[in-house]
Design a protein around this motif. Structure first.
Motif, PDB file in Angstrom:
ATOM      1  N   LEU A  14       0.826  -1.208   0.000  1.00  0.00           N
ATOM      2  CA  LEU A  14       0.000   0.000   0.000  1.00  0.00           C
ATOM      3  C   LEU A  14       0.857   1.253   0.000  1.00  0.00           C
ATOM      4  CD1 LEU A  14      -2.971  -0.779   2.398  1.00  0.00           C
ATOM      5  CD2 LEU A  14      -3.061  -0.368  -0.059  1.00  0.00           C
ATOM      6  N   ALA A  15       1.957   1.245   0.719  1.00  0.00           N
ATOM      7  CA  ALA A  15       2.845   2.402   0.761  1.00  0.00           C
ATOM      8  C   ALA A  15       3.426   2.691  -0.615  1.00  0.00           C
ATOM      9  CB  ALA A  15       3.962   2.173   1.771  1.00  0.00           C
ATOM     10  N   ILE A  16       3.814   1.652  -1.309  1.00  0.00           N
ATOM     11  CA  ILE A  16       4.389   1.830  -2.648  1.00  0.00           C
ATOM     12  C   ILE A  16       3.327   2.323  -3.626  1.00  0.00           C
ATOM     13  CG2 ILE A  16       5.379   0.596  -4.617  1.00  0.00           C
ATOM     14  CD1 ILE A  16       6.837  -1.172  -2.520  1.00  0.00           C
ATOM     15  N   ASP A  17       2.147   1.729  -3.581  1.00  0.00           N
ATOM     16  CA  ASP A  17       1.097   2.099  -4.530  1.00  0.00           C
ATOM     17  C   ASP A  17       0.481   3.462  -4.241  1.00  0.00           C
ATOM     18  OD1 ASP A  17       1.456  -0.236  -5.892  1.00  0.00           O
ATOM     19  OD2 ASP A  17      -0.171  -1.287  -4.878  1.00  0.00           O
ATOM     20  N   SER A  18       0.331   3.801  -2.974  1.00  0.00           N
ATOM     21  CA  SER A  18      -0.359   5.043  -2.629  1.00  0.00           C
ATOM     22  C   SER A  18       0.591   6.210  -2.422  1.00  0.00           C
ATOM     23  CB  SER A  18      -1.167   4.844  -1.349  1.00  0.00           C
ATOM     24  OG  SER A  18      -0.301   4.625  -0.251  1.00  0.00           O
ATOM     25  N   LYS A  19       1.855   5.932  -2.165  1.00  0.00           N
ATOM     26  CA  LYS A  19       2.857   6.947  -1.847  1.00  0.00           C
ATOM     27  C   LYS A  19       2.484   7.727  -0.588  1.00  0.00           C
ATOM     28  CE  LYS A  19       4.343   7.232  -6.540  1.00  0.00           C
ATOM     29  NZ  LYS A  19       4.260   7.895  -7.790  1.00  0.00           N
ATOM     30  N   LEU A  20       1.799   7.041   0.331  1.00  0.00           N
ATOM     31  CA  LEU A  20       1.474   7.631   1.623  1.00  0.00           C
ATOM     32  C   LEU A  20       2.580   7.339   2.617  1.00  0.00           C
ATOM     33  CD1 LEU A  20      -2.287   6.668   1.963  1.00  0.00           C
ATOM     34  CD2 LEU A  20      -1.383   8.975   1.773  1.00  0.00           C
ATOM     35  N   ARG A  21       2.661   8.150   3.650  1.00  0.00           N
ATOM     36  CA  ARG A  21       3.623   7.918   4.726  1.00  0.00           C
ATOM     37  C   ARG A  21       3.140   6.781   5.611  1.00  0.00           C
ATOM     38  NH1 ARG A  21       2.970  13.413   4.234  1.00  0.00           N
ATOM     39  NH2 ARG A  21       4.846  14.548   3.720  1.00  0.00           N
ATOM     40  N   GLY A  22       4.055   6.208   6.343  1.00  0.00           N
ATOM     41  CA  GLY A  22       3.719   5.111   7.242  1.00  0.00           C
ATOM     42  C   GLY A  22       2.685   5.502   8.281  1.00  0.00           C
ATOM     43  N   CYS A  23       2.793   6.751   8.802  1.00  0.00           N
ATOM     44  CA  CYS A  23       1.833   7.192   9.818  1.00  0.00           C
ATOM     45  C   CYS A  23       0.425   7.287   9.249  1.00  0.00           C
ATOM     46  CB  CYS A  23       2.254   8.527  10.420  1.00  0.00           C
ATOM     47  SG  CYS A  23       2.328   9.897   9.252  1.00  0.00           S
ATOM     48  N   ASP A  24       0.297   7.501   7.945  1.00  0.00           N
ATOM     49  CA  ASP A  24      -1.023   7.543   7.311  1.00  0.00           C
ATOM     50  C   ASP A  24      -1.566   6.137   7.077  1.00  0.00           C
ATOM     51  OD1 ASP A  24      -0.985  10.343   7.159  1.00  0.00           O
ATOM     52  OD2 ASP A  24       0.113  10.290   5.272  1.00  0.00           O
ATOM     53  N   LEU A  25      -0.678   5.187   6.871  1.00  0.00           N
ATOM     54  CA  LEU A  25      -1.108   3.824   6.579  1.00  0.00           C
ATOM     55  C   LEU A  25      -1.494   3.032   7.818  1.00  0.00           C
ATOM     56  CD1 LEU A  25       1.466   2.861   3.834  1.00  0.00           C
ATOM     57  CD2 LEU A  25      -0.966   3.306   3.544  1.00  0.00           C
ATOM     58  N   VAL A  26      -0.781   3.228   8.911  1.00  0.00           N
ATOM     59  CA  VAL A  26      -1.050   2.410  10.088  1.00  0.00           C
ATOM     60  C   VAL A  26      -2.382   2.763  10.756  1.00  0.00           C
ATOM     61  CG1 VAL A  26       1.347   1.838  10.556  1.00  0.00           C
ATOM     62  CG2 VAL A  26       0.347   3.873  11.587  1.00  0.00           C
ATOM     63  N   VAL A  27      -2.952   3.906  10.432  1.00  0.00           N
ATOM     64  CA  VAL A  27      -4.257   4.268  11.001  1.00  0.00           C
ATOM     65  C   VAL A  27      -5.419   3.761  10.147  1.00  0.00           C
ATOM     66  CG1 VAL A  27      -3.371   6.266  12.227  1.00  0.00           C
ATOM     67  CG2 VAL A  27      -4.273   6.541   9.923  1.00  0.00           C
ATOM     68  N   LEU A  28      -5.112   3.144   9.003  1.00  0.00           N
ATOM     69  CA  LEU A  28      -6.176   2.599   8.163  1.00  0.00           C
ATOM     70  C   LEU A  28      -6.922   1.495   8.897  1.00  0.00           C
ATOM     71  CD1 LEU A  28      -4.576   2.250   4.623  1.00  0.00           C
ATOM     72  CD2 LEU A  28      -6.319   3.873   5.349  1.00  0.00           C
ATOM     73  N   ARG A  29      -8.197   1.439   8.676  1.00  0.00           N
ATOM     74  CA  ARG A  29      -9.022   0.380   9.244  1.00  0.00           C
ATOM     75  C   ARG A  29      -9.557  -0.470   8.104  1.00  0.00           C
ATOM     76  NH1 ARG A  29     -10.913   1.631  14.569  1.00  0.00           N
ATOM     77  NH2 ARG A  29     -10.111   3.651  15.208  1.00  0.00           N
ATOM     78  N   VAL A  30     -10.020  -1.629   8.431  1.00  0.00           N
ATOM     79  CA  VAL A  30     -10.587  -2.517   7.415  1.00  0.00           C
ATOM     80  C   VAL A  30     -11.745  -1.817   6.711  1.00  0.00           C
ATOM     81  CG1 VAL A  30     -11.800  -4.696   7.060  1.00  0.00           C
ATOM     82  CG2 VAL A  30      -9.852  -4.594   8.607  1.00  0.00           C
ATOM     83  N   SER A  31     -12.518  -1.038   7.440  1.00  0.00           N
ATOM     84  CA  SER A  31     -13.663  -0.338   6.840  1.00  0.00           C
ATOM     85  C   SER A  31     -13.228   0.723   5.828  1.00  0.00           C
ATOM     86  CB  SER A  31     -14.528   0.301   7.925  1.00  0.00           C
ATOM     87  OG  SER A  31     -13.776   1.249   8.659  1.00  0.00           O
ATOM     88  N   ASP A  32     -11.970   1.163   5.876  1.00  0.00           N
ATOM     89  CA  ASP A  32     -11.465   2.125   4.896  1.00  0.00           C
ATOM     90  C   ASP A  32     -11.201   1.481   3.544  1.00  0.00           C
ATOM     91  OD1 ASP A  32     -11.496   4.170   6.782  1.00  0.00           O
ATOM     92  OD2 ASP A  32      -9.428   3.771   7.406  1.00  0.00           O
ATOM     93  N   VAL A  33     -10.942   0.181   3.526  1.00  0.00           N
ATOM     94  CA  VAL A  33     -10.581  -0.494   2.282  1.00  0.00           C
ATOM     95  C   VAL A  33     -11.547  -1.608   1.901  1.00  0.00           C
ATOM     96  CG1 VAL A  33      -8.134   0.073   2.453  1.00  0.00           C
ATOM     97  CG2 VAL A  33      -8.981  -2.030   3.475  1.00  0.00           C
ATOM     98  N   ALA A  34     -12.560  -1.853   2.738  1.00  0.00           N
ATOM     99  CA  ALA A  34     -13.523  -2.910   2.432  1.00  0.00           C
ATOM    100  C   ALA A  34     -14.901  -2.496   2.934  1.00  0.00           C
ATOM    101  CB  ALA A  34     -13.113  -4.214   3.092  1.00  0.00           C
ATOM    102  N   HIS A  35     -15.900  -2.933   2.209  1.00  0.00           N
ATOM    103  CA  HIS A  35     -17.287  -2.711   2.604  1.00  0.00           C
ATOM    104  C   HIS A  35     -17.914  -4.079   2.799  1.00  0.00           C
ATOM    105  CE1 HIS A  35     -21.071  -0.766   3.083  1.00  0.00           C
ATOM    106  NE2 HIS A  35     -21.599  -1.359   2.036  1.00  0.00           N
ATOM    107  N   TRP A  36     -18.151  -4.425   4.052  1.00  0.00           N
ATOM    108  CA  TRP A  36     -18.593  -5.762   4.437  1.00  0.00           C
ATOM    109  C   TRP A  36     -17.540  -6.768   4.004  1.00  0.00           C
ATOM    110  CZ3 TRP A  36     -22.390  -6.243   7.872  1.00  0.00           C
ATOM    111  CH2 TRP A  36     -23.235  -5.166   8.028  1.00  0.00           C
TER     112      TRP A  36
END
Length: 58
Positions: free
Chosen positions: A13-35
């Protein structure tokens, strides 16, 4: 083994999104999946600039 899968997913995800680690570790399953359906794209606000970043999920 489970932590290695998580680390690999965060690295991908870091490589594909070019987000910082601090932005990635706060992601929740609900941010990337719906049910049980994995979303193709996600929008995450950057912590530093508060600008939304849209990226595709491999």
């Amino acid at each position: 083994m489970a932590s290695r899968i998580r680390d690999l997913a965060l690295l991908d995800l870091a490589i594909d999104s070019k987000l910082r680690g601090c932005d990635l570790v706060v992601l929740r399953v609900s941010d990337v999946a719906h049910w049980v359906i994995l979303l193709r794209r996600a929008i995450v606000p950057q912590r530093k600039t508060q600008r939304p970043v849209q990226f595709e999920i491999p």
